[in-house]
Design a protein around this motif. Structure first.
Motif, PDB file in Angstrom:
ATOM      1  N   GLY A 152       0.930  -1.118   0.009  1.00 22.05           N
ATOM      2  CA  GLY A 152       0.010   0.000  -0.117  1.00 22.05           C
ATOM      3  C   GLY A 152       0.867   1.240   0.052  1.00 22.05           C
ATOM      4  N   GLY A 153       0.008   2.512   0.328  1.00 21.41           N
ATOM      5  CA  GLY A 153       0.961   3.617   0.021  1.00 21.41           C
ATOM      6  C   GLY A 153       0.173   5.017   0.235  1.00 21.41           C
ATOM      7  N   LYS A 154       0.455   6.097  -0.050  1.00 24.82           N
ATOM      8  CA  LYS A 154      -0.233   7.269   0.223  1.00 24.82           C
ATOM      9  C   LYS A 154      -1.206   7.416  -1.063  1.00 24.82           C
ATOM     10  N   LEU A 155      -2.144   8.179  -0.731  1.00 26.30           N
ATOM     11  CA  LEU A 155      -3.062   8.569  -1.932  1.00 26.30           C
ATOM     12  C   LEU A 155      -2.659   9.647  -2.528  1.00 26.30           C
ATOM     13  N   GLU A 156      -3.044   9.717  -3.730  1.00 24.71           N
ATOM     14  CA  GLU A 156      -2.332  10.841  -4.756  1.00 24.71           C
ATOM     15  C   GLU A 156      -3.831  11.652  -4.715  1.00 24.71           C
ATOM     16  N   PRO A 157      -3.402  13.036  -5.086  1.00 24.36           N
ATOM     17  CA  PRO A 157      -4.510  14.029  -4.932  1.00 24.36           C
ATOM     18  C   PRO A 157      -5.685  13.669  -5.829  1.00 24.36           C
ATOM     19  N   ASP A 158      -5.824  12.918  -6.666  1.00 23.89           N
ATOM     20  CA  ASP A 158      -6.837  12.776  -7.752  1.00 23.89           C
ATOM     21  C   ASP A 158      -7.528  11.207  -7.582  1.00 23.89           C
ATOM     22  N   GLU A 159      -7.096  10.630  -6.587  1.00 20.64           N
ATOM     23  CA  GLU A 159      -7.916   9.228  -6.234  1.00 20.64           C
ATOM     24  C   GLU A 159      -8.374   9.005  -5.005  1.00 20.64           C
ATOM     25  N   ASP A 160      -9.374   8.199  -5.323  1.00 20.18           N
ATOM     26  CA  ASP A 160     -10.149   7.961  -3.994  1.00 20.18           C
ATOM     27  C   ASP A 160      -9.262   6.350  -3.482  1.00 20.18           C
ATOM     28  N   VAL A 161      -9.763   5.870  -2.189  1.00 20.68           N
ATOM     29  CA  VAL A 161      -9.025   4.998  -1.511  1.00 20.68           C
ATOM     30  C   VAL A 161      -8.685   3.751  -2.423  1.00 20.68           C
ATOM     31  N   VAL A 162     -10.029   3.284  -3.075  1.00 19.44           N
ATOM     32  CA  VAL A 162      -9.953   1.942  -3.859  1.00 19.44           C
ATOM     33  C   VAL A 162      -8.986   2.075  -5.127  1.00 19.44           C
ATOM     34  N   ALA A 163      -9.130   3.342  -5.787  1.00 18.85           N
ATOM     35  CA  ALA A 163      -8.080   3.682  -6.815  1.00 18.85           C
ATOM     36  C   ALA A 163      -6.639   3.617  -6.297  1.00 18.85           C
ATOM     37  N   CYS A 164      -6.351   4.066  -5.108  1.00 21.50           N
ATOM     38  CA  CYS A 164      -5.225   4.206  -4.697  1.00 21.50           C
ATOM     39  C   CYS A 164      -4.514   2.681  -4.551  1.00 21.50           C
ATOM     40  N   ILE A 165      -5.249   1.928  -3.630  1.00 19.23           N
ATOM     41  CA  ILE A 165      -4.868   0.560  -3.411  1.00 19.23           C
ATOM     42  C   ILE A 165      -4.464  -0.289  -4.671  1.00 19.23           C
ATOM     43  N   ARG A 166      -5.686  -0.199  -5.646  1.00 14.57           N
ATOM     44  CA  ARG A 166      -5.389  -0.665  -6.642  1.00 14.57           C
ATOM     45  C   ARG A 166      -3.970  -0.412  -7.453  1.00 14.57           C
ATOM     46  N   ARG A 167      -3.731   0.809  -7.426  1.00 17.13           N
ATOM     47  CA  ARG A 167      -2.472   1.337  -8.208  1.00 17.13           C
ATOM     48  C   ARG A 167      -1.361   0.900  -7.437  1.00 17.13           C
ATOM     49  N   GLU A 168      -1.443   1.191  -6.171  1.00 17.72           N
ATOM     50  CA  GLU A 168      -0.160   0.490  -5.170  1.00 17.72           C
ATOM     51  C   GLU A 168      -0.079  -1.186  -5.636  1.00 17.72           C
ATOM     52  N   LEU A 169      -1.187  -2.097  -5.671  1.00 14.72           N
ATOM     53  CA  LEU A 169      -0.842  -3.377  -6.034  1.00 14.72           C
ATOM     54  C   LEU A 169      -0.531  -3.383  -7.206  1.00 14.72           C
ATOM     55  N   ARG A 170      -0.796  -2.746  -8.339  1.00 15.37           N
ATOM     56  CA  ARG A 170       0.147  -2.813  -9.614  1.00 15.37           C
ATOM     57  C   ARG A 170       1.348  -2.584  -9.592  1.00 15.37           C
ATOM     58  N   GLU A 171       1.748  -1.508  -8.701  1.00 10.84           N
ATOM     59  CA  GLU A 171       3.419  -1.010  -8.740  1.00 10.84           C
ATOM     60  C   GLU A 171       4.135  -1.706  -7.884  1.00 10.84           C
ATOM     61  N   GLU A 172       3.439  -2.301  -6.772  1.00  8.78           N
ATOM     62  CA  GLU A 172       4.372  -2.863  -5.855  1.00  8.78           C
ATOM     63  C   GLU A 172       4.215  -4.827  -6.173  1.00  8.78           C
ATOM     64  N   ALA A 173       3.393  -5.235  -6.787  1.00 11.10           N
ATOM     65  CA  ALA A 173       3.306  -6.613  -6.832  1.00 11.10           C
ATOM     66  C   ALA A 173       2.894  -7.054  -8.284  1.00 11.10           C
ATOM     67  N   GLY A 174       2.538  -6.140  -9.205  1.00 14.78           N
ATOM     68  CA  GLY A 174       2.135  -6.480 -10.441  1.00 14.78           C
ATOM     69  C   GLY A 174       0.819  -7.086 -10.819  1.00 14.78           C
ATOM     70  N   ILE A 175       0.059  -7.027  -9.634  1.00 13.41           N
ATOM     71  CA  ILE A 175      -1.500  -7.710  -9.786  1.00 13.41           C
ATOM     72  C   ILE A 175      -2.364  -6.898  -9.925  1.00 13.41           C
ATOM     73  N   GLU A 176      -3.679  -7.205 -10.263  1.00 16.43           N
ATOM     74  CA  GLU A 176      -4.845  -6.359 -10.360  1.00 16.43           C
ATOM     75  C   GLU A 176      -5.944  -7.173  -9.325  1.00 16.43           C
ATOM     76  N   ALA A 177      -6.252  -6.557  -8.419  1.00 15.13           N
ATOM     77  CA  ALA A 177      -7.280  -6.832  -7.501  1.00 15.13           C
ATOM     78  C   ALA A 177      -8.679  -7.218  -8.037  1.00 15.13           C
ATOM     79  N   THR A 178      -9.306  -8.593  -8.264  1.00 16.04           N
ATOM     80  CA  THR A 178     -10.364  -8.681  -8.664  1.00 16.04           C
ATOM     81  C   THR A 178     -11.532  -8.862  -7.404  1.00 16.04           C
ATOM     82  N   GLY A 179     -11.143  -9.075  -6.186  1.00 17.98           N
ATOM     83  CA  GLY A 179     -12.162  -8.911  -5.087  1.00 17.98           C
ATOM     84  C   GLY A 179     -11.167  -8.466  -3.873  1.00 17.98           C
TER      85      GLY A 179
END
Length: 162
Positions: A42-69
């Protein structure tokens, strides 16, 4: 005085076997204030995102995965947690499904699947031991905690569970 926290997200990605969770062992950057500790992703929210968009981005950046659930398990307020006493506020998720292949490491350290029932044996933030059991406790719907810090150590813990 009102709390003006840095907004963060934290996710615990469950392995398909349901018994393990993906953790990062923070060993890659010498100046990392979390050096040597295990943590979820995980990590910090960017100014233009909500918490779900943030965690999805962090998962892509940190683990190369897309959350489906994913599920919001709770929130934690960390007054005084930052290096210079900044307040943090985090939304804590469990990821029950994902696509993609997890690499062996990322820029923060190695990635590993750790047994949920053995997480308390890993080096981590002292305060994480307060809320981590709640993340995986299916008898509660959500938790919302306050974990004040001073000089890098927790000074209390209060929680409301739903």
């Amino acid at each position: 005085m009102a709390l003006t926290p840095i907004m963060t997200t934290l996710a615990f990605v469950r392995h398909p076997d349901g018994e393990r969770v993906l953790m990062v062992h923070r060993t890659a950057r010498a100046g990392d204030e979390q050096l040597g500790k295990y943590n979820g992703l995980g990590g910090k929210l960017e100014p233009d995102e909500d918490v779900v968009a943030c965690i999805r981005r962090e998962l892509r950046e940190e683990a190369g995965i897309e959350a489906t659930g994913l599920r919001l398990r709770g929130t934690v307020s960390w007054p005084g947690f930052g290096r210079n006493g900044e307040d943090h506020f985090g939304c804590i998720f469990v990821v029950d499904g994902f696509t993609g292949d997890v690499p062996e490491a990322n820029e923060e350290g190695s990635l590993s699947w750790e047994r949920i029932d053995e997480l308390d044996r890993l080096p981590m933030w002292e305060g994480d031991r307060h809320f981590l059991p709640l993340v995986f406790d299916e008898t509660i719907t959500q938790f919302h905690g306050c974990l004040p810090y001073r000089d890098g150590r927790p000074t209390g813990w209060s929680v409301t569970t739903l």
